[in-house]
Design an enzyme around this catalytic site. Structure first.
Site, mmCIF file in Angstrom:
data_model
loop_
_atom_site.group_PDB
_atom_site.id
_atom_site.type_symbol
_atom_site.label_atom_id
_atom_site.label_comp_id
_atom_site.label_asym_id
_atom_site.label_seq_id
_atom_site.Cartn_x
_atom_site.Cartn_y
_atom_site.Cartn_z
ATOM 1 N N SER A 1 0.796 -1.237 0.000
ATOM 2 C CA SER A 1 0.000 0.000 0.000
ATOM 3 C C SER A 1 0.820 1.274 0.000
ATOM 4 O O SER A 1 0.253 2.374 -0.097
ATOM 5 C CB SER A 1 -0.941 0.011 1.205
ATOM 6 O OG SER A 1 -2.039 -0.841 0.990
ATOM 7 N N LYS B 1 0.169 3.848 -2.611
ATOM 8 C CA LYS B 1 -0.806 4.929 -2.506
ATOM 9 C C LYS B 1 -0.160 6.298 -2.350
ATOM 10 O O LYS B 1 -0.828 7.327 -2.519
ATOM 11 C CB LYS B 1 -1.771 4.636 -1.363
ATOM 12 C CG LYS B 1 -2.698 3.469 -1.688
ATOM 13 C CD LYS B 1 -3.341 2.853 -0.470
ATOM 14 C CE LYS B 1 -4.172 1.631 -0.889
ATOM 15 N NZ LYS B 1 -4.342 0.656 0.160
ATOM 16 N N SER C 1 -6.163 3.691 4.169
ATOM 17 C CA SER C 1 -5.538 2.826 3.159
ATOM 18 C C SER C 1 -6.585 2.066 2.338
ATOM 19 O O SER C 1 -6.416 0.887 2.010
ATOM 20 C CB SER C 1 -4.578 1.829 3.823
ATOM 21 O OG SER C 1 -3.653 1.307 2.880
#
Length: 380
Positions: free
Chosen positions: A60, A63, A120
């Protein structure tokens, strides 16, 4: 009692809330991360690295680039934070971390971005991507284009959320480059520094997964990541005493190890390095003569702060040189470059800043120019 006190001291030292630990050296700094880097945010100077260009799955932490592209779209006026973003069927199908979007559910773009940065949320990534670029695939294309522009040579994204996919990888060095770029966008810093957020009128609580925001003094961004393929990853930034550092750790095997390893690396950085400012933003550095202007001179000021990061006790060989244009011709625009300040270590240029006009100077009319010439020649 002694054991308890020792435990408290060790914990506080780990969390970086005590006086900086005794100076250590890069040769003594070990990390369980597969790949890691410590970078001076202002100059991009690498202060520590381990396999920094190794191509690895970022989970993640992907991101960070998603937020970068989104922030750029906001800044350029392509979209607004108040835009209504509607979740598609495609977005609602995403697994992993999510805010459980229903097809047709609508949120302001700002809340979707908060859901990405704080919670997230994979489904919010797709919803935002489709809103900004039309399709998720087109948005990922923008992410890869941005990576190329930043010089991220060991990066290729296959999606906007970071779940495992073929051809989805980056490196610690490339993530540090993205972090430097993110610092140029106040929106990204604002989003990634939020510790918590109440979504759906408080019915859905978001907690930031980056525990450094609580545990490490000066931490104010960016993004964590975990998958069984990537292990624990973290790209973060911390500022103390005018020194802003960026640290990235990837492939840490231990639970919460990405926090412990990042704090260890930051402790090293703040123990060994310091930032010294030589000129603050907007500081007067002299005057420049203006020909044919309604005023005969303009003040030159620094466009931004000028400083340098160096090892503690090793800044004696740093010196500055100011170069001003001898004169310029009106009209002069506010912020127009009129010189520069150069910062050297020994005889090597390490940094510079433009000197700009403090205000605009309009061009004088013919009569005013003639009167000025007569005054200069005849004294009246």
């Amino acid at each position: 009692m002694r054991r308890a006190l020792a435990g408290v001291f060790a914990l506080a030292l780990l969390l970086g809330n005590l006086v900086y630990p005794a100076q250590v050296f890069a040769a003594d700094l070990e990390t369980t991360a597969t790949s890691a880097i410590l970078m001076d945010a202002e100059s991009g100077q690498i202060l520590f690295e381990k396999e920094a260009n190794k191509e690895l799955p970022p989970a993640s932490v992907t991101k960070l680039m998603t937020l970068l592209v989104a922030a750029d779209a906001v800044e350029s006026g392509r979209v607004k934070l108040t835009d209504k973003v509607t979740a598609s069927e495609n977005a609602s199908k995403l697994g992993g971390s999510q805010i459980y979007l229903e097809p047709g559910e609508t949120f302001p773009l700002e809340e979707m971005l908060i859901s990405i940065a704080v919670g997230s949320a994979n489904d919010a990534c797709v919803a935002v991507a489709e809103h900004i670029s039309g399709t998720h695939e087109a948005f990922v294309g923008e992410m890869n284009k941005k990576a190329q522009e930043l010089g991220a040579k060991h990066t290729h994204f296959a999606n906007a959320y970071g779940l495992p996919a073929e051809g989805h990888y980056t490196s610690a060095y490339d993530l540090a480059l993205m972090g430097r770029e993110a610092l140029k966008y106040p929106l990204v810093r604002k989003l990634t520094s939020m510790k918590e957020y109440d979504l759906r009128d408080g019915k859905f609580k978001l907690w930031n997964t980056n525990k450094l925001l609580w545990w490490y003094q000066g931490a104010d961004g960016f993004k964590t990541g975990w998958t069984s393929e990537a292990n624990y990853c973290l790209a973060s930034t911390v500022e103390r005493d005018g020194l802003r550092l960026i640290a990235v750790v990837m492939g840490v095997p231990e639970v919460r190890g990405h926090f412990a390893e990042s704090m260890k690396i930051y402790n090293y950085g703040f123990a060994k390095y310091a930032h010294k400012e030589y000129a603050p933003a907007g500081q007067k550095q002299g005057v420049v003569q203006v020909h044919k202007g309604v005023e005969s001179e303009v003040v030159a000021v620094t466009e931004k702060a000028l400083g340098v990061t160096s090892e503690k006790g090793k800044d004696k060989n740093i010196w500055a040189e100011t170069k001003l244009n001898p004169d310029i011709e009106a009209p002069v625009a506010a912020g127009q470059k009129v010189g520069e300040v150069l910062l050297y270590r020994d005889n090597e240029l390490v940094s510079s800043v433009n000197l700009v006009a403090e205000k605009a100077i309009a061009k004088a009319g013919i009569v005013q120019q003639l009167n000025r010439t007569l005054h200069g020649v005849f004294g009246f």
